[in-house]
Design a protein around this motif. Structure first.
Motif, PDB file in Angstrom:
ATOM      1  N   ASP A 124       0.852  -1.190   0.000  1.00  0.00           N
ATOM      2  CA  ASP A 124       0.000   0.000   0.000  1.00  0.00           C
ATOM      3  C   ASP A 124       0.885   1.237   0.000  1.00  0.00           C
ATOM      4  OD1 ASP A 124      -2.243   1.637   0.160  1.00  0.00           O
ATOM      5  OD2 ASP A 124      -2.310   1.551   2.345  1.00  0.00           O
ATOM      6  N   ALA A 125       1.510   1.491  -1.145  1.00  0.00           N
ATOM      7  CA  ALA A 125       2.434   2.622  -1.258  1.00  0.00           C
ATOM      8  C   ALA A 125       2.274   3.267  -2.626  1.00  0.00           C
ATOM      9  CB  ALA A 125       3.869   2.153  -1.078  1.00  0.00           C
ATOM     10  N   THR A 126       2.338   4.556  -2.659  1.00  0.00           N
ATOM     11  CA  THR A 126       2.240   5.306  -3.904  1.00  0.00           C
ATOM     12  C   THR A 126       3.548   5.217  -4.671  1.00  0.00           C
ATOM     13  OG1 THR A 126       0.800   6.841  -2.749  1.00  0.00           O
ATOM     14  CG2 THR A 126       1.668   7.571  -4.860  1.00  0.00           C
ATOM     15  N   GLY A 127       3.430   5.078  -5.976  1.00  0.00           N
ATOM     16  CA  GLY A 127       4.616   5.128  -6.820  1.00  0.00           C
ATOM     17  C   GLY A 127       5.323   3.807  -7.046  1.00  0.00           C
ATOM     18  N   LEU A 128       4.875   2.735  -6.419  1.00  0.00           N
ATOM     19  CA  LEU A 128       5.511   1.435  -6.657  1.00  0.00           C
ATOM     20  C   LEU A 128       5.000   0.846  -7.964  1.00  0.00           C
ATOM     21  CD1 LEU A 128       5.499  -0.443  -3.235  1.00  0.00           C
ATOM     22  CD2 LEU A 128       7.429   0.549  -4.423  1.00  0.00           C
ATOM     23  N   ALA A 129       5.872   0.210  -8.692  1.00  0.00           N
ATOM     24  CA  ALA A 129       5.495  -0.480  -9.917  1.00  0.00           C
ATOM     25  C   ALA A 129       5.964  -1.917  -9.802  1.00  0.00           C
ATOM     26  CB  ALA A 129       6.138   0.201 -11.117  1.00  0.00           C
ATOM     27  N   GLY A 130       5.366  -2.770 -10.575  1.00  0.00           N
ATOM     28  CA  GLY A 130       5.779  -4.164 -10.585  1.00  0.00           C
ATOM     29  C   GLY A 130       4.584  -5.091 -10.542  1.00  0.00           C
ATOM     30  N   ALA A 131       4.873  -6.358 -10.499  1.00  0.00           N
ATOM     31  CA  ALA A 131       3.833  -7.374 -10.503  1.00  0.00           C
ATOM     32  C   ALA A 131       3.270  -7.583  -9.100  1.00  0.00           C
ATOM     33  CB  ALA A 131       4.399  -8.689 -11.030  1.00  0.00           C
ATOM     34  N   VAL A 132       2.078  -8.133  -9.068  1.00  0.00           N
ATOM     35  CA  VAL A 132       1.455  -8.457  -7.785  1.00  0.00           C
ATOM     36  C   VAL A 132       2.119  -9.700  -7.201  1.00  0.00           C
ATOM     37  CG1 VAL A 132      -0.757  -7.434  -8.446  1.00  0.00           C
ATOM     38  CG2 VAL A 132      -0.380  -9.881  -8.815  1.00  0.00           C
ATOM     39  N   TYR A 133       1.887  -9.900  -5.930  1.00  0.00           N
ATOM     40  CA  TYR A 133       2.354 -11.078  -5.205  1.00  0.00           C
ATOM     41  C   TYR A 133       1.159 -11.979  -4.923  1.00  0.00           C
ATOM     42  CZ  TYR A 133       6.522  -8.265  -4.212  1.00  0.00           C
ATOM     43  OH  TYR A 133       7.654  -7.502  -4.318  1.00  0.00           O
ATOM     44  N   SER A 134       1.431 -13.215  -4.560  1.00  0.00           N
ATOM     45  CA  SER A 134       0.352 -14.102  -4.128  1.00  0.00           C
ATOM     46  C   SER A 134      -0.268 -13.520  -2.863  1.00  0.00           C
ATOM     47  CB  SER A 134       0.887 -15.510  -3.851  1.00  0.00           C
ATOM     48  OG  SER A 134       1.736 -15.494  -2.716  1.00  0.00           O
ATOM     49  N   LEU A 135      -1.355 -14.078  -2.432  1.00  0.00           N
ATOM     50  CA  LEU A 135      -2.028 -13.580  -1.236  1.00  0.00           C
ATOM     51  C   LEU A 135      -1.090 -13.576  -0.036  1.00  0.00           C
ATOM     52  CD1 LEU A 135      -4.638 -12.486  -0.082  1.00  0.00           C
ATOM     53  CD2 LEU A 135      -5.334 -14.831   0.388  1.00  0.00           C
ATOM     54  N   ASP A 136      -0.200 -14.551   0.029  1.00  0.00           N
ATOM     55  CA  ASP A 136       0.721 -14.634   1.163  1.00  0.00           C
ATOM     56  C   ASP A 136       2.090 -14.011   0.869  1.00  0.00           C
ATOM     57  OD1 ASP A 136       1.521 -16.613  -0.583  1.00  0.00           O
ATOM     58  OD2 ASP A 136       1.630 -18.186   0.927  1.00  0.00           O
ATOM     59  N   GLY A 137       2.181 -13.195  -0.204  1.00  0.00           N
ATOM     60  CA  GLY A 137       3.388 -12.422  -0.456  1.00  0.00           C
ATOM     61  C   GLY A 137       4.469 -13.106  -1.259  1.00  0.00           C
ATOM     62  N   LYS A 138       4.139 -14.173  -1.970  1.00  0.00           N
ATOM     63  CA  LYS A 138       5.140 -14.859  -2.789  1.00  0.00           C
ATOM     64  C   LYS A 138       5.143 -14.304  -4.210  1.00  0.00           C
ATOM     65  CE  LYS A 138       5.161 -19.074  -0.154  1.00  0.00           C
ATOM     66  NZ  LYS A 138       4.397 -20.260   0.126  1.00  0.00           N
ATOM     67  N   THR A 139       6.315 -14.359  -4.832  1.00  0.00           N
ATOM     68  CA  THR A 139       6.439 -13.924  -6.223  1.00  0.00           C
ATOM     69  C   THR A 139       5.887 -15.012  -7.143  1.00  0.00           C
ATOM     70  OG1 THR A 139       8.619 -14.927  -6.510  1.00  0.00           O
ATOM     71  CG2 THR A 139       8.544 -12.631  -5.689  1.00  0.00           C
ATOM     72  N   LEU A 140       5.698 -14.638  -8.396  1.00  0.00           N
ATOM     73  CA  LEU A 140       5.250 -15.602  -9.400  1.00  0.00           C
ATOM     74  C   LEU A 140       6.222 -16.772  -9.481  1.00  0.00           C
ATOM     75  CD1 LEU A 140       3.557 -15.151 -12.664  1.00  0.00           C
ATOM     76  CD2 LEU A 140       5.856 -16.088 -12.816  1.00  0.00           C
ATOM     77  N   GLU A 141       7.512 -16.471  -9.429  1.00  0.00           N
ATOM     78  CA  GLU A 141       8.522 -17.526  -9.505  1.00  0.00           C
ATOM     79  C   GLU A 141       8.429 -18.476  -8.311  1.00  0.00           C
ATOM     80  OE1 GLU A 141       9.877 -14.047 -11.920  1.00  0.00           O
ATOM     81  OE2 GLU A 141       9.099 -14.265  -9.905  1.00  0.00           O
ATOM     82  N   GLU A 142       8.171 -17.931  -7.130  1.00  0.00           N
ATOM     83  CA  GLU A 142       8.041 -18.774  -5.938  1.00  0.00           C
ATOM     84  C   GLU A 142       6.784 -19.638  -6.002  1.00  0.00           C
ATOM     85  OE1 GLU A 142      10.133 -16.235  -2.375  1.00  0.00           O
ATOM     86  OE2 GLU A 142       8.259 -15.439  -3.200  1.00  0.00           O
ATOM     87  N   VAL A 143       5.701 -19.081  -6.527  1.00  0.00           N
ATOM     88  CA  VAL A 143       4.437 -19.824  -6.615  1.00  0.00           C
ATOM     89  C   VAL A 143       4.528 -20.939  -7.644  1.00  0.00           C
ATOM     90  CG1 VAL A 143       1.992 -19.668  -7.275  1.00  0.00           C
ATOM     91  CG2 VAL A 143       3.004 -17.905  -5.813  1.00  0.00           C
ATOM     92  N   THR A 144       5.101 -20.630  -8.814  1.00  0.00           N
ATOM     93  CA  THR A 144       5.094 -21.591  -9.924  1.00  0.00           C
ATOM     94  C   THR A 144       6.316 -22.507  -9.962  1.00  0.00           C
ATOM     95  OG1 THR A 144       6.207 -20.077 -11.451  1.00  0.00           O
ATOM     96  CG2 THR A 144       3.778 -19.990 -11.365  1.00  0.00           C
ATOM     97  N   GLY A 145       7.420 -22.075  -9.333  1.00  0.00           N
ATOM     98  CA  GLY A 145       8.653 -22.853  -9.425  1.00  0.00           C
ATOM     99  C   GLY A 145       9.341 -22.692 -10.773  1.00  0.00           C
ATOM    100  N   LEU A 146       8.908 -21.708 -11.568  1.00  0.00           N
ATOM    101  CA  LEU A 146       9.462 -21.463 -12.886  1.00  0.00           C
ATOM    102  C   LEU A 146      10.109 -20.084 -12.927  1.00  0.00           C
ATOM    103  CD1 LEU A 146       6.321 -22.531 -14.986  1.00  0.00           C
ATOM    104  CD2 LEU A 146       8.370 -23.922 -14.568  1.00  0.00           C
ATOM    105  N   SER A 147      11.060 -19.907 -13.833  1.00  0.00           N
ATOM    106  CA  SER A 147      11.563 -18.557 -14.076  1.00  0.00           C
ATOM    107  C   SER A 147      10.442 -17.784 -14.776  1.00  0.00           C
ATOM    108  CB  SER A 147      12.806 -18.586 -14.973  1.00  0.00           C
ATOM    109  OG  SER A 147      12.436 -18.950 -16.301  1.00  0.00           O
ATOM    110  N   PHE A 148      10.557 -16.454 -14.793  1.00  0.00           N
ATOM    111  CA  PHE A 148       9.520 -15.674 -15.463  1.00  0.00           C
ATOM    112  C   PHE A 148       9.419 -16.072 -16.926  1.00  0.00           C
ATOM    113  CE2 PHE A 148       8.120 -12.059 -18.000  1.00  0.00           C
ATOM    114  CZ  PHE A 148       6.841 -11.901 -17.481  1.00  0.00           C
ATOM    115  N   ARG A 149      10.551 -16.251 -17.586  1.00  0.00           N
ATOM    116  CA  ARG A 149      10.552 -16.624 -19.010  1.00  0.00           C
ATOM    117  C   ARG A 149       9.858 -17.979 -19.223  1.00  0.00           C
ATOM    118  NH1 ARG A 149      10.566 -14.309 -23.543  1.00  0.00           N
ATOM    119  NH2 ARG A 149      12.672 -13.605 -23.783  1.00  0.00           N
ATOM    120  N   GLU A 150      10.184 -18.962 -18.387  1.00  0.00           N
ATOM    121  CA  GLU A 150       9.546 -20.278 -18.507  1.00  0.00           C
ATOM    122  C   GLU A 150       8.041 -20.165 -18.295  1.00  0.00           C
ATOM    123  OE1 GLU A 150      13.052 -23.221 -16.785  1.00  0.00           O
ATOM    124  OE2 GLU A 150      11.808 -22.073 -15.371  1.00  0.00           O
ATOM    125  N   TRP A 151       7.648 -19.407 -17.270  1.00  0.00           N
ATOM    126  CA  TRP A 151       6.220 -19.223 -17.000  1.00  0.00           C
ATOM    127  C   TRP A 151       5.536 -18.542 -18.183  1.00  0.00           C
ATOM    128  CZ3 TRP A 151       3.379 -14.706 -16.820  1.00  0.00           C
ATOM    129  CH2 TRP A 151       2.044 -14.868 -16.452  1.00  0.00           C
TER     130      TRP A 151
END
Length: 158
Positions: A119-146
């Motif tokens: 909850d901060a102004t000016g941040l950019a980037g992808a969302v996290y899972s509900l518990d704060g994990k990155t896409l890579e952590e959730v899927t076990g894949l690199s961004f490119r693989e995903w």
């Protein structure tokens, strides 16, 4: 001034009295987060393949569905409602030093997933899972693989 106060109260009360909002809020609390602000229903859409790949406008849907354990295709043709809350006690607080916004996804009156973002102004980037994990952590894949896998599954009309 009294009218403005009454209208503000009515808006807040209506957010809390919405059955979907109540379901989502209980779910957020069951995850161990303290709700500090109820933002209510922030989006409603019907999920289809076109929302998941293609134009730049699909990016928010790709990001939010990318960090789910639920399979998007199980919800094609269904309305997805997104309820938002600002919470305390979320893992992202340790990284960003601010409260966190969580977004709960409902379909058919049931919670099907969620995602989070500081909850901060000016941040950019992808969302996290509900518990704060990155896409890579959730899927076990690199961004490119995903991304390649996502395109094969939801892109090109396949």
């Amino acid at each position: 001034m009294i009218i403005s106060l009454l209208l503000a109260c009515a808006a807040a009360c209506s957010r809390d009295s919405d059955p979907g909002s109540q379901t989502a809020k209980r779910y957020v609390q069951s995850q161990g987060y303290k709700v500090t602000k109820v933002r209510g229903l922030v989006e409603k859409y019907t999920l289809d393949r076109a929302k998941l790949y293609g134009e730049t406008s699909t990016l928010p849907y790709r990001q939010s569905w990318g960090v789910q354990t639920a399979r998007p295709e199980d919800y094609f043709g269904q309305d997805i409602l997104i309820y938002a809350f600002t919470v305390k006690g979320h893992p992202l607080e340790n990284i960003y030093r601010v409260n966190t916004n969580v977004y709960i996804m409902l379909s058919g009156g049931k919670v099907i997933g969620g995602y989070s973002f500081p909850d901060a102004t000016g941040l950019a980037g992808a969302v996290y899972s509900l518990d704060g994990k990155t896409l890579e952590e959730v899927t076990g894949l690199s961004f490119r693989e995903w991304q390649d896998q996502w395109k094969r599954k939801y892109g090109d009309g396949s």
